[in-house]
Write a protein that holds these residues in place. Structure first.
Motif, mmCIF file in Angstrom:
data_model
loop_
_atom_site.group_PDB
_atom_site.id
_atom_site.type_symbol
_atom_site.label_atom_id
_atom_site.label_comp_id
_atom_site.label_asym_id
_atom_site.label_seq_id
_atom_site.Cartn_x
_atom_site.Cartn_y
_atom_site.Cartn_z
ATOM 1 N N LEU A 71 0.812 -1.215 0.000
ATOM 2 C CA LEU A 71 0.000 0.000 0.000
ATOM 3 C C LEU A 71 0.844 1.262 0.000
ATOM 4 N N LEU A 72 2.010 1.213 0.638
ATOM 5 C CA LEU A 72 2.864 2.388 0.757
ATOM 6 C C LEU A 72 3.989 2.343 -0.272
ATOM 7 N N GLU A 73 4.340 3.516 -0.812
ATOM 8 C CA GLU A 73 5.537 3.601 -1.631
ATOM 9 C C GLU A 73 6.760 3.312 -0.766
ATOM 10 N N GLU A 74 7.831 2.866 -1.400
ATOM 11 C CA GLU A 74 9.006 2.429 -0.653
ATOM 12 C C GLU A 74 9.584 3.543 0.212
ATOM 13 N N SER A 75 9.561 4.783 -0.283
ATOM 14 C CA SER A 75 10.116 5.896 0.500
ATOM 15 C C SER A 75 9.296 6.119 1.772
ATOM 16 N N ALA A 76 7.970 6.015 1.655
ATOM 17 C CA ALA A 76 7.103 6.181 2.824
ATOM 18 C C ALA A 76 7.293 5.023 3.799
ATOM 19 N N PHE A 77 7.474 3.820 3.276
ATOM 20 C CA PHE A 77 7.731 2.671 4.144
ATOM 21 C C PHE A 77 9.004 2.867 4.952
ATOM 22 N N ASN A 78 10.050 3.342 4.302
ATOM 23 C CA ASN A 78 11.314 3.565 5.011
ATOM 24 C C ASN A 78 11.161 4.636 6.083
ATOM 25 N N THR A 79 10.375 5.676 5.801
ATOM 26 C CA THR A 79 10.115 6.713 6.805
ATOM 27 C C THR A 79 9.368 6.132 7.991
ATOM 28 N N LEU A 80 8.362 5.317 7.707
ATOM 29 C CA LEU A 80 7.589 4.692 8.782
ATOM 30 C C LEU A 80 8.488 3.821 9.655
ATOM 31 N N ARG A 81 9.338 3.045 9.020
ATOM 32 C CA ARG A 81 10.170 2.103 9.778
ATOM 33 C C ARG A 81 11.202 2.824 10.635
ATOM 34 N N THR A 82 11.713 3.957 10.162
ATOM 35 C CA THR A 82 12.788 4.631 10.896
ATOM 36 C C THR A 82 12.292 5.695 11.872
ATOM 37 N N THR A 83 11.089 6.247 11.665
ATOM 38 C CA THR A 83 10.621 7.339 12.527
ATOM 39 C C THR A 83 9.420 6.984 13.392
ATOM 40 N N LEU A 84 8.440 6.241 12.829
ATOM 41 C CA LEU A 84 7.224 5.933 13.582
ATOM 42 C C LEU A 84 7.365 4.647 14.383
ATOM 43 N N LEU A 85 7.941 3.636 13.779
ATOM 44 C CA LEU A 85 8.059 2.343 14.457
ATOM 45 C C LEU A 85 8.763 2.453 15.811
ATOM 46 N N PRO A 86 9.849 3.229 15.950
ATOM 47 C CA PRO A 86 10.494 3.339 17.267
ATOM 48 C C PRO A 86 9.629 3.994 18.341
ATOM 49 N N LEU A 87 8.546 4.681 17.941
ATOM 50 C CA LEU A 87 7.635 5.281 18.917
ATOM 51 C C LEU A 87 6.583 4.298 19.409
ATOM 52 N N ALA A 88 6.489 3.121 18.786
ATOM 53 C CA ALA A 88 5.383 2.209 19.039
ATOM 54 C C ALA A 88 5.493 1.535 20.400
ATOM 55 N N THR A 89 4.508 1.775 21.236
ATOM 56 C CA THR A 89 4.366 0.975 22.445
ATOM 57 C C THR A 89 3.923 -0.429 22.054
ATOM 58 N N VAL A 90 3.054 -0.493 21.042
ATOM 59 C CA VAL A 90 2.590 -1.769 20.490
ATOM 60 C C VAL A 90 2.630 -1.665 18.972
ATOM 61 N N LEU A 91 3.149 -2.699 18.317
ATOM 62 C CA LEU A 91 3.175 -2.784 16.860
ATOM 63 C C LEU A 91 2.343 -3.987 16.453
ATOM 64 N N THR A 92 1.428 -3.804 15.466
ATOM 65 C CA THR A 92 0.478 -4.870 15.115
ATOM 66 C C THR A 92 0.536 -5.219 13.622
#
Length: 272
Positions: A119-140
Motif C-alpha cells: 500500500l505504501l511507496e518504498e520511500s514512505a515505508f522507510n520513513t515509517l520504519r525509521t521514525t514511527l516504528l520506534p515510537l510504538a508501544t505496540v506494533l500490530t
C-alpha cells in the motif's frame, strides 16, 4: 464531577466513507469498549464495499491544528495510528506526537494488505520504519507486513518468532505478529506476541470463512488502544483484542454487496 475523568482514546487515521475501516472502525471499537474516541483525520477516502475510488490527504497545517486542539482540552490516555499515506504525513504525525502527551502509541503499520499487496511507496515505508516504528508501544503488523519490516520470509512458527524479535530490536516495545490467512483449509489463526518484558506467547482463535472482514486490523489495534486507555495491563489488553475481533468476525452483518465490515456490536457486551 472530575474534569476529563472518563477514559479517552485517539485514532490518527483516514476517514473511510463506507464506515467499514479506518477511523470509523476505530471509533466503532472505542465505543464498543466503552471508551470516548477522538480523532485526528489524516485523509478522506471515498469508497464502498466494492473498493476505494478516491482519496484526499489533509494538509499538514490542518493536522497540526487537530493535534493542538485535542492536547489543549482533552486527556487522551492512549492513541493509535492507521494508514499514513506518505513520508510528509508520517513525519508530521511523529512531530506532533512528540509534542503531545497522548499516552502509549499503538502502531498499525498499514503497509501491506492481508493478501500481500503493498500500500505504501518504498520511500514512505522507510520513513515509517525509521521514525514511527520506534515510537510504538505496540506494533500490530499482519503476516506480510512482518515479512516486509523484518526483511525475511516467514515459512514457520520459528520464523515468526525471529521476525518479532527483529522488529522489537528496531524500537517497538510490544509486538503482535499476526498469522497468515492464506490457507484454504485453515481452521485457526495464530498470532505471536512478544512483550517488552521478554515474555512471549501464541494466541489462537477459530478461523471464520467469510468476506465480512473489512476493518479487522483497525479494530484489533483500536481495541488494544481502548484497553490501554482504561488502564488494562498490556498482556490482558492484547488478549481481549484478539477475542473481541474474533467475535466480531464470527457474527457477520449484511452491509454492502461485496466485502463487508466486521460486526463490532456482537462483541460489545461480551465479558472477556
Amino acid at each position: 464531577m472530575v474534569v476529563n475523568s472518563y477514559p479517552q482514546a485517539l485514532t490518527i487515521a483516514g476517514s473511510d466513507s463506507d464506515g467499514s475501516a479506518g477511523m470509523q472502525a476505530d471509533l466503532h471499537t472505542f465505543f464498543a469498549r466503552q471508551v470516548y474516541g477522538a480523532s485526528v483525520i489524516t485523509a478522506c477516502v471515498a469508497g464502498n464495499s466494492y473498493g476505494i475510488h478516491a482519496s484526499v490527504p489533509m494538509p499538514t497545517d490542518f493536522i497540526d491544528q487537530e493535534f493542538a486542539d485535542l492536547a489543549a482540552d482533552y486527556h487522551i490516555r492512549a492513541a493509535k495510528t492507521g494508514m499514513l499515506a506518505d513520508s510528509e504525513l508520517i513525519n508530521d504525525v511523529v512531530k506532533n506526537y512528540h509534542q503531545a502527551d497522548f499516552g502509549p502509541l499503538v502502531v498499525d503499520p498499514v503497509i501491506m494488505t492481508k493478501h500481500g499487496n503493498q500500500l505504501l511507496e518504498e520511500s514512505a515505508f522507510n520513513t515509517l520504519r525509521t521514525t514511527l516504528l520506534p515510537l510504538a508501544t505496540v506494533l500490530t503488523p499482519n503476516f506480510y507486513e512482518s515479512e516486509k519490516i523484518a526483511e525475511m520470509n516467514i515459512t514457520s512458527a520459528d520464523d515468526m518468532v525471529k521476525a518479532a524479535h527483529k522488529m522489537q530490536q528496531m524500537g517497538a516495545k510490544n509486538i503482535i505478529a499476526k498469522g497468515s490467512h492464506a490457507k484454504t483449509d485453515q481452521t485457526e489463526v495464530r498470532d505471536f506476541v512478544l512483550l517488552e518484558s521478554g515474555e512471549e506467547f501464541w494466541l489462537s482463535e477459530p478461523y471464520h470463512q467469510t468476506d465480512r472482514v473489512n476493518g479487522t486490523g483497525d479494530s484489533l489495534s483500536a481495541c488494544i488502544t481502548a484497553e490501554l486507555a482504561k488502564g488494562t495491563p498490556m498482556k490482558r489488553a492484547i488478549e481481549i483484542a484478539k477475542q473481541f475481533v474474533n467475535t466480531a468476525i464470527g457474527s457477520p452483518i449484511e452491509v454492502g454487496h461485496k466485502f463487508g465490515p466486521v460486526n463490532h456490536w456482537a462483541a460489545q457486551n461480551r465479558d472477556y
